[in-house]
Structures are given as C-alpha cells and as structure tokens.
Design a protein around this motif. Structure first.
Motif, short mmCIF file in Angstrom:
data_model
loop_
_atom_site.label_atom_id
_atom_site.label_comp_id
_atom_site.label_asym_id
_atom_site.label_seq_id
_atom_site.Cartn_x
_atom_site.Cartn_y
_atom_site.Cartn_z
N LYS A 1 3.15 -7.81 -14.29
CA LYS A 1 2.20 -8.88 -13.97
C LYS A 1 0.84 -8.24 -13.69
O LYS A 1 0.46 -8.01 -12.54
CB LYS A 1 2.71 -9.64 -12.74
N LEU A 2 0.13 -7.94 -14.77
CA LEU A 2 -1.15 -7.24 -14.64
C LEU A 2 -2.21 -8.13 -14.00
O LEU A 2 -2.23 -9.34 -14.22
CB LEU A 2 -1.66 -6.79 -16.02
N HIS A 3 -3.08 -7.49 -13.22
CA HIS A 3 -4.29 -8.18 -12.75
C HIS A 3 -5.15 -8.44 -13.99
O HIS A 3 -5.15 -7.63 -14.93
CB HIS A 3 -5.01 -7.25 -11.76
N PRO A 4 -5.90 -9.54 -14.02
CA PRO A 4 -6.74 -9.82 -15.19
C PRO A 4 -7.63 -8.64 -15.60
O PRO A 4 -7.86 -8.41 -16.79
CB PRO A 4 -7.58 -11.02 -14.75
N MET A 5 -8.12 -7.88 -14.61
CA MET A 5 -8.98 -6.74 -14.94
C MET A 5 -8.15 -5.63 -15.60
O MET A 5 -8.63 -4.96 -16.53
CB MET A 5 -9.68 -6.21 -13.68
N GLN A 6 -6.92 -5.44 -15.14
CA GLN A 6 -6.04 -4.44 -15.78
C GLN A 6 -5.77 -4.84 -17.23
O GLN A 6 -5.85 -4.02 -18.15
CB GLN A 6 -4.73 -4.30 -14.99
N ALA A 7 -5.46 -6.13 -17.42
CA ALA A 7 -5.17 -6.62 -18.78
C ALA A 7 -6.39 -6.45 -19.68
O ALA A 7 -6.27 -6.04 -20.85
CB ALA A 7 -4.76 -8.09 -18.71
N THR B 1 -4.75 -0.85 -3.11
CA THR B 1 -4.89 0.20 -4.11
C THR B 1 -4.59 -0.41 -5.48
O THR B 1 -4.21 -1.58 -5.58
CB THR B 1 -3.91 1.36 -3.86
N ILE B 2 -4.70 0.39 -6.52
CA ILE B 2 -4.42 -0.09 -7.86
C ILE B 2 -3.00 -0.68 -7.94
O ILE B 2 -2.76 -1.67 -8.64
CB ILE B 2 -4.62 1.04 -8.91
N GLU B 3 -2.06 -0.10 -7.16
CA GLU B 3 -0.67 -0.60 -7.19
C GLU B 3 -0.58 -2.01 -6.62
O GLU B 3 0.37 -2.74 -6.93
CB GLU B 3 0.25 0.32 -6.38
N MET C 1 -1.79 12.49 15.03
CA MET C 1 -2.14 11.25 15.73
C MET C 1 -1.54 10.07 14.97
O MET C 1 -1.46 10.10 13.75
CB MET C 1 -3.67 11.08 15.79
N PRO C 2 -1.16 9.03 15.70
CA PRO C 2 -0.59 7.86 15.03
C PRO C 2 -1.68 6.96 14.46
O PRO C 2 -2.75 6.85 15.03
CB PRO C 2 0.17 7.15 16.15
N VAL C 3 -1.38 6.33 13.35
CA VAL C 3 -2.29 5.32 12.80
C VAL C 3 -1.44 4.29 12.06
O VAL C 3 -0.41 4.63 11.46
CB VAL C 3 -3.36 5.95 11.87
N THR C 4 -1.86 3.03 12.15
CA THR C 4 -1.15 1.94 11.49
C THR C 4 -2.13 1.12 10.68
O THR C 4 -3.18 0.74 11.19
CB THR C 4 -0.47 1.02 12.54
N PHE C 5 -1.84 0.91 9.42
CA PHE C 5 -2.64 -0.02 8.60
C PHE C 5 -1.75 -0.67 7.57
O PHE C 5 -0.58 -0.30 7.42
CB PHE C 5 -3.84 0.69 7.96
N ASN C 6 -2.31 -1.67 6.88
CA ASN C 6 -1.56 -2.36 5.84
C ASN C 6 -2.02 -1.88 4.49
O ASN C 6 -3.22 -1.83 4.23
CB ASN C 6 -1.77 -3.88 5.94
N VAL C 7 -1.06 -1.51 3.64
CA VAL C 7 -1.40 -1.10 2.29
C VAL C 7 -0.68 -2.03 1.32
O VAL C 7 0.55 -2.12 1.35
CB VAL C 7 -1.01 0.36 2.01
N GLY D 1 -1.28 6.22 -7.62
CA GLY D 1 -2.19 5.55 -8.57
C GLY D 1 -3.63 5.91 -8.27
O GLY D 1 -4.42 6.18 -9.18
N THR D 2 -3.99 5.93 -7.00
CA THR D 2 -5.34 6.32 -6.60
C THR D 2 -5.52 7.80 -6.86
O THR D 2 -4.67 8.60 -6.47
CB THR D 2 -5.56 6.01 -5.11
N LYS D 3 -6.57 8.19 -7.52
CA LYS D 3 -6.73 9.58 -7.98
C LYS D 3 -7.74 10.37 -7.17
O LYS D 3 -8.72 9.81 -6.66
CB LYS D 3 -7.14 9.59 -9.45
N LYS D 4 -7.49 11.67 -7.08
CA LYS D 4 -8.46 12.58 -6.49
C LYS D 4 -9.22 13.27 -7.61
O LYS D 4 -8.65 14.03 -8.38
CB LYS D 4 -7.77 13.63 -5.60
N GLY D 5 -10.51 12.96 -7.73
CA GLY D 5 -11.33 13.61 -8.75
C GLY D 5 -12.11 14.73 -8.10
O GLY D 5 -11.67 15.86 -8.00
N CYS D 6 -13.30 14.39 -7.59
CA CYS D 6 -14.18 15.42 -7.01
C CYS D 6 -13.88 15.66 -5.54
O CYS D 6 -14.19 16.70 -5.00
CB CYS D 6 -15.63 15.00 -7.19
N ASP D 7 -13.28 14.67 -4.86
CA ASP D 7 -13.02 14.73 -3.41
C ASP D 7 -14.31 14.77 -2.57
O ASP D 7 -14.29 15.19 -1.43
CB ASP D 7 -12.12 15.92 -3.06
#
Lengths: 316, 212
Positions: free
Chosen positions: B126-132, B117-119, B45-51, B78-84
């Motif tokens: 140019k890190l986000h202040p939280m990343q820094a 996402t994290i990216e 099925m088609p889907v469109t979103f902004n990332v 960057g987004t990780k799969k842990g427990c799913d």
C-alpha cells in the motif's frame, strides 16, 4: 564525538545556572550547527543543557509597535509569520535565502545568531586555527581565502560570520534580549552582539558564559521596500559569497548591511546616507580600510554590483 | 601505560609525549577536563518516542543521533545515512509532521515526539501516493537518497499547502503554488548523485496536481 552528559532545562534561569556553573557546558536548541561541529570534534562540550522546553516559542507584538521574537522560534516559523512577511520582509527574505527546508525547520532564532564560521580551516582539525584552538595560529592567512573576510578581520583570524538572518536584523536594528544565571536581564543591540575578532577570535559574541538568549526584539516597522540579495556558488543551499540586506524608501534613502564579508553583519551608518548617490559611493564608504586577499578581492566589486541591482529594483 | 586513558592523544601529543606526560604529572587538573579525556563507558539515558505510530522506549548513549537510534537500535534502515552532516538530506524524516535532518538531532531531544520514517509513509502493498509517483516517474536510479527525497517531497507539498514561503517567491505575501521552480528550490536540501531531479520534480507535480 566526545562523550557528554545531557539535561533538559525547565526554566531559563536554571538553564543559565546549569551552563554557567559547569566547565564545558553548552546550551543546545535546534542543534543543527553544534552537533555538526561536535561530530568532527571542533566543538567538544562536556554537558548539554537542552532549552527546547522553555517558553520562548512565540512572536508577540511589543507595546512600542514592534515584534518580540522568542529565542526558540524556528527559522521556518519566523520567515512564515504574516507580520514579518508584511512589515519586515527583509528578514523573511534573508532567512529563506539560507540553509535548506529541513534545517530551517529545526534551527532556532537564537541558534542562528550563534552559528559559527564556515571557514574551512576552522573545520579542519589538522590545521592551525586561533578560533578553534586559541594561540595555534591562522592557516587561513596565506591559505585559500576565497570565502573569507575582507573587512573587520585581524592578524589572528580572517573568518566571516556566515549567517543571513543576522544581516537583516542589523538593517532592522534588532535587539538581543538575554538572561544570566543570577536572573539579570540585558538588551544588546545587534550592532554590538557579534565581536570583531581582534586578538580573541575564539569569542564570537559579547555573551558571557551561561548567558542565555531569550528573545530578539524588532523596533517599529521601517516601511520602504525590503531586499535581500544573496550571491552564492549555487542557486540554493549555499553560504553567501556576498549578501546585501536593504530597506529603501521611496525617496531613495535607506539602510544597507552586507553579509559574507566580515566577522559580523557589516553596516556603516555613514554609508547608508550615501544610498541616493548610488552603489559605488556606498561601497567606497562602507568598505573603507578593507584588506581583501587576492582570493577574495572579487567581493568588493561583487558587493557593488549586488547593491546596484538592489537600487535599480528599488527604483522600478 | 596505566596513565594513558587520562591523556588526550593527538598527533601533537604523541610527538611530544614525554613533555605532555611531565606537564600532566605536575598539573593533574589538566587531565580532569572531561571533554578531553577518553571515556571508558558512557552512562545511557532513557528516551521514549513514537515511530510510525508505535511507542518506542530506548536506553541510549546521549551521543546517539535520531538517525542512529532509528537505524541501529530500531532497525528501521529505510532512513539512510549519507553525509551525516545535514548536507545531503538522505536522513530526512518527519517529526511532528515537519521534515528534519535526523543526523543533526540527538535522540534524547525527541522525548514524546511523533516520528514518521519512510516505513511509516506506506508499505510495498500500500504505497503512499508519493512513493507510487516516484516509481511511475522513475524518480531514482541507485535509490539511496530516495527515502529522504520522498519524506522531503511529502513535507514540501504540505509546506506549500500551509503557505510557508520560499526564496523564489516574487510576492512574499502571496500563497505559494507547487510550480517546478518552487519544488526545485524547496528540495535543495536533498542531493541525488544519480541526478534523478527532473523525474523527482515530475513525481511531485503529479501528486500536487492530484491534490489540487
């Protein structure tokens, strides 16, 4: 995950028809519980009807002086609403005691009511479970039952309803509003919404196939002081071993419901009347006929102590 | 063997294989329940979103979670799969500015949504202040939970700013503050096996302090 087809409903009756008219069709709103169960194939819908576009995302005041909460209002938005925090604090407290910030952002009001038990045997598809596979037996009976029910359970199933929000709704005497495929609406008191398992534990609620929750209505505010005391294995992000939702008036009278102990939020009105006599009297009456196992017998004294703590706080 | 795709194959089914085949033969309706039949191919099925500000058009198996769409189809790993299963928080992303578990959401359910996402929060240059702040305070060890922790931490400070209440608030009607207790409660949906929690809380406190 089993394969399924997917559609997004544009109006409530069409959504109800899409589910009622098709075997294995299910509504999906936030999806936080349904998708979890689909991944392990405890839930295997053949078709999903996504209801997120329906106009059920508002909290409005009713002519009777209460609130009408749209079925799609997120748990976060409901707990944060100024009117709920002021007049129905037990509801905000209960919601905030459950799940995580991420889950509360996605989970809906209706979906929270419809969440399924966290009985470990329900989740384990290698084990017999009458709720997951009717007639297969109950591996929880005689199994490890620490988290499971102490009252209202049956010979078929000893699982509990796991939620917090509904326990507060039971104290508030909320009403669940629905619509079906023919457009007929009905109002179900929260006391009657969740079933006792009996010999049909596969059916959690009294909803008919395709019946869609549109809103939850709260009566006029009760006043008094509001408490939700949840006892769990971690300080945050864990299901209740026992929870106590209470609204206590200045004269010591009030209402109380318990979570984590039964197939539904557990409230016995005759026990409410004993609140001025203290926790032990209330628990003795509310849990008359309880059938705890040796693993979960601790829930009765735990409920007594949690309620005693609430009553003490109410007096200060 | 030609009949196999129409049968539900379970351990019990294999053990009583002859019986199941016989039952299926006399009651063909049983084999037609879509949910219990292995499926050869699934219509996409088609889907469109902004990332992260870029429009993305995908054609997906409806079973695809938002997490798998991001990682496997858009290669935003960057987004990780842990427990799913929504228990660990490693998959946390922002949708419309709010944090969710991307593993417990179908991609199809995000038509038209704005996903960060994290990216999209910052880049190595140019890190986000939280990343820094995570780098400065050593808010990780193995780093696997970190993208989810950072997305969640950014959202938590925003939730506090917007006055979203929490379980640890004494006065439910008061405006919350970014105290250590508040941040610990609000971050409980993000698990860190290395146990970097105290450093994560320090990183968040620094960003919260800079904002205040």
């Amino acid at each position: 995950m089993k394969a399924f087809t997917y559609e997004r409903a544009k109006d409530p009756v069409a959504a109800a028809q899409a589910v009622a008219g098709r075997r294995g069709a299910r509504f999906i709103a936030g999806g936080t519980n349904l998708l979890d169960l689909m991944k392990i194939e405890v839930e295997t819908p053949a078709h999903l009807v996504d209801v997120q576009d329906l106009d059920f995302d508002k909290i409005e005041e009713t002519p009777e002086g209460g609130l009408r909460i749209g079925a799609l209002v997120s748990n976060t938005d409901l707990a944060a609403d100024g009117r709920v925090r002021r007049d129905y604090a037990v509801l905000s407290r209960a919601i905030l005691a459950g799940a995580s910030g991420q889950l509360r952002n996605k989970a809906s009001t209706a979906g929270n009511l419809l969440q399924r038990t966290r009985c470990p045997y329900f989740y384990d598809t290698n084990m017999a479970c009458n709720k997951r596979q009717p007639g297969s037996g109950c591996a929880a009976i005689g199994g490890y039952s620490r988290q499971l029910g102490v009252i209202g359970v049956s010979k078929s199933c000893i699982a509990t309803f796991p939620g917090d929000m509904a326990v507060a709704l039971r104290v508030l005497d909320a009403v669940v509003e629905t619509v079906d495929a023919s457009g007929k609406t009905r109002s179900i008191p929260i006391a009657d919404f969740h079933r006792l398992w009996g010999d049909r534990p596969e059916q959690d609620t009294v909803l008919a196939p395709g019946e869609l929750i549109t809103a939850v209505t709260l009566p006029r505010p009760l006043g008094g002081r509001h408490f939700y005391e949840k006892v769990r294995d971690r300080a945050s992000y864990a299901f209740a071993l026992v929870s106590v939702a209470a609204v206590i008036q200045p004269d010591g009278t009030g209402r109380v419901a318990f979570g984590g102990v039964a197939p539904k939020p557990w409230r016995v009105e005759a026990a409410d009347a004993l609140l001025p006599q203290g926790a032990e009297a209330v628990i003795r009456r509310a849990f008359e006929g309880a059938t705890p196992t040796k693993d979960n017998a601790f829930k009765l004294p735990l409920a007594t102590r949690a309620l005693a703590f609430v009553i003490t706080q109410a007096r200060t | 063997m030609a009949d196999w795709p129409k049968l539900e194959i379970s351990r019990r089914g294999v053990l009583t294989g002859t019986t199941v085949t016989a039952v299926a033969a006399v009651t063909p309706a049983l084999a037609e329940i879509p949910a219990s039949s292995p499926t050869a191919a699934v219509a996409t099925m088609p889907v469109t979103f902004n990332v992260n500000g870029a429009r993305q058009q995908l054609s997906l198996d409806p079973r695809t979670t938002l997490l798998d769409a991001l990682r496997e189809h858009l290669h935003l790993t960057g987004t990780k799969k842990g427990c799913d299963h929504g228990q660990c928080g490693a998959c946390t992303v922002l949708v419309g500015g709010k944090r969710i578990n991307s593993c417990l959401s179908l991609a199809m359910m995000h038509e038209g949504d704005e996903i960060t996402t994290i990216e999209g929060l910052g880049t190595p240059d140019k890190l986000h202040p939280m990343q820094a702040a995570f780098v400065k305070h050593d808010g990780y060890q193995c780093g696997y939970c970190t993208p989810g922790q950072i997305c969640s931490a950014v959202a938590v400070l925003d939730e506090i700013e917007r006055g979203i209440p929490s379980h640890v608030q004494e006065d439910l009607t008061a405006k919350p503050h970014a105290t250590n207790l508040e941040m610990r409660e609000r971050m409980s949906g993000n698990i860190c096996r290395c146990g970097a929690y105290s450093n994560i809380a320090e990183a968040m406190a620094e960003v919260a302090g800079a904002r205040a």
